[in-house]
Design a protein around this motif. Sequence first.
Motif, PDB file in Angstrom:
ATOM      1  N   GLY A   1      33.751  -6.611  76.366  1.00 56.61           N
ATOM      2  CA  GLY A   1      34.086  -7.043  77.717  1.00 56.61           C
ATOM      3  C   GLY A   1      35.349  -7.892  77.725  1.00 56.61           C
ATOM      4  O   GLY A   1      36.169  -7.813  78.644  1.00 56.61           O
ATOM      5  N   THR A   2      35.501  -8.705  76.694  1.00 57.99           N
ATOM      6  CA  THR A   2      36.687  -9.556  76.608  1.00 57.99           C
ATOM      7  C   THR A   2      37.942  -8.686  76.523  1.00 57.99           C
ATOM      8  O   THR A   2      38.937  -8.946  77.224  1.00 57.99           O
ATOM      9  CB  THR A   2      36.585 -10.479  75.369  1.00 57.99           C
TER      10      THR A   2
ATOM     11  N   ASP B   1      35.045  -8.461  87.118  1.00 56.97           N
ATOM     12  CA  ASP B   1      34.427  -8.585  85.804  1.00 56.97           C
ATOM     13  C   ASP B   1      32.934  -8.357  86.054  1.00 56.97           C
ATOM     14  O   ASP B   1      32.197  -9.276  86.404  1.00 56.97           O
ATOM     15  CB  ASP B   1      34.691  -9.980  85.221  1.00 56.97           C
TER      16      ASP B   1
END
Length: 346
Positions: free
Chosen positions: A61-62, A169
């Motif tokens: 995800g980062t 996000d």
Amino acid sequence: MARVIDLRSDTVTRPSEGMRQAMARAEVGDDLLGDDPTVKRLEELSAEVVGKAAALFVPSGTMGNLVTLLTYCGRGDEAIAGNESHILNHEGMGSAALGGISIRAVHNDERGHIDPAQVASTIRAAWPRTNVVCLENTHNRRGGAAISVSDMNAVADVAHAAGVQVHVDGARIFNAAVALETDAKSLVASADTVDFCFSKGLGAPVGSVVTGPTEFIERARANRRLLGGSMRQSGIVAAGALYALEHNIERLADDHANAKRLFAAIAEMPHVIMDPAGVDTNLVFFELDGVDGNEFRARCAAQGVLCTGTSPQRVRMVCHLDVSREDIDAAIPIVASVLQSLPAAS
Ligand SMILES: Cc1ncc(COP(=O)(O)O)c(C=O)c1O
């Protein structure tokens, strides 16, 4: 010792037998050369479930958020994100370190909401120019709160009116969709790009995806390569992610029910101040008052209940695929006895 009940994160899940079989059988090729059919299928299905044109499989995800910011912004450009967002607090400011991008914070309230009027007044046309507004759903540091379609749209509307794009996000976007009884597609319809994770509540071992317009995803693909995130026979892990998408979305409701059960029991215990954000999804947060938070975690761990915290006194417990209702019922008396046994903090 009795079974360990691991409430540290929904990232601790291990692939199920069915998922492992799907991974073992996966058809693979060199994805950097565009040859991996399983990655292609995963990217197509991922784009479809959130209603976007295209998708890019990334290791985390980062990296998904970083690739996204590098694609929206050049050096000296600016992104807006909530002051409690994961992007601002837990991603090492990679966008600044690697892309010369600044992130300007707007206030997240107790439930992770952002005030559209504040976004409108924070956007800058130049010097630096704001290129993207980032939303987070569910909101990790705000108790796993699920942000409603209308709240998402309100922020997106002011951003778009100012000519600025919107990124979500959505590491746990399916938790939000299940909690709000809507589909992920409607929840992110007003966003230009969405990132979501397979390696959290969905139970896959690795991977996230960035979704958005085809032209954006092609530029993001080049940025993934720049970051060293291009992979080869990644169909092996993509198969786990595909299995997760196909089997593990509806069952997130079980994790939410377990989290509510845990929250209700802990709320009655001494020294506990429950998080004002309450519990919408699978994350349970509470503050400890008058006892030492680190000692609390250590004593719980000694009795087989693992948890973390965002500060010494703020405890986080996460429900997931590898925690059953019976586990929750076993964890509750352990937490209660630890709280009763702790000495008053000096
Ligand atoms: C909201 C949010 N965004 C992004 C991430 C980063 O995901 P990863 O751990 O795969 O890099 C996380 C991880 O917990 C998260 O909670």
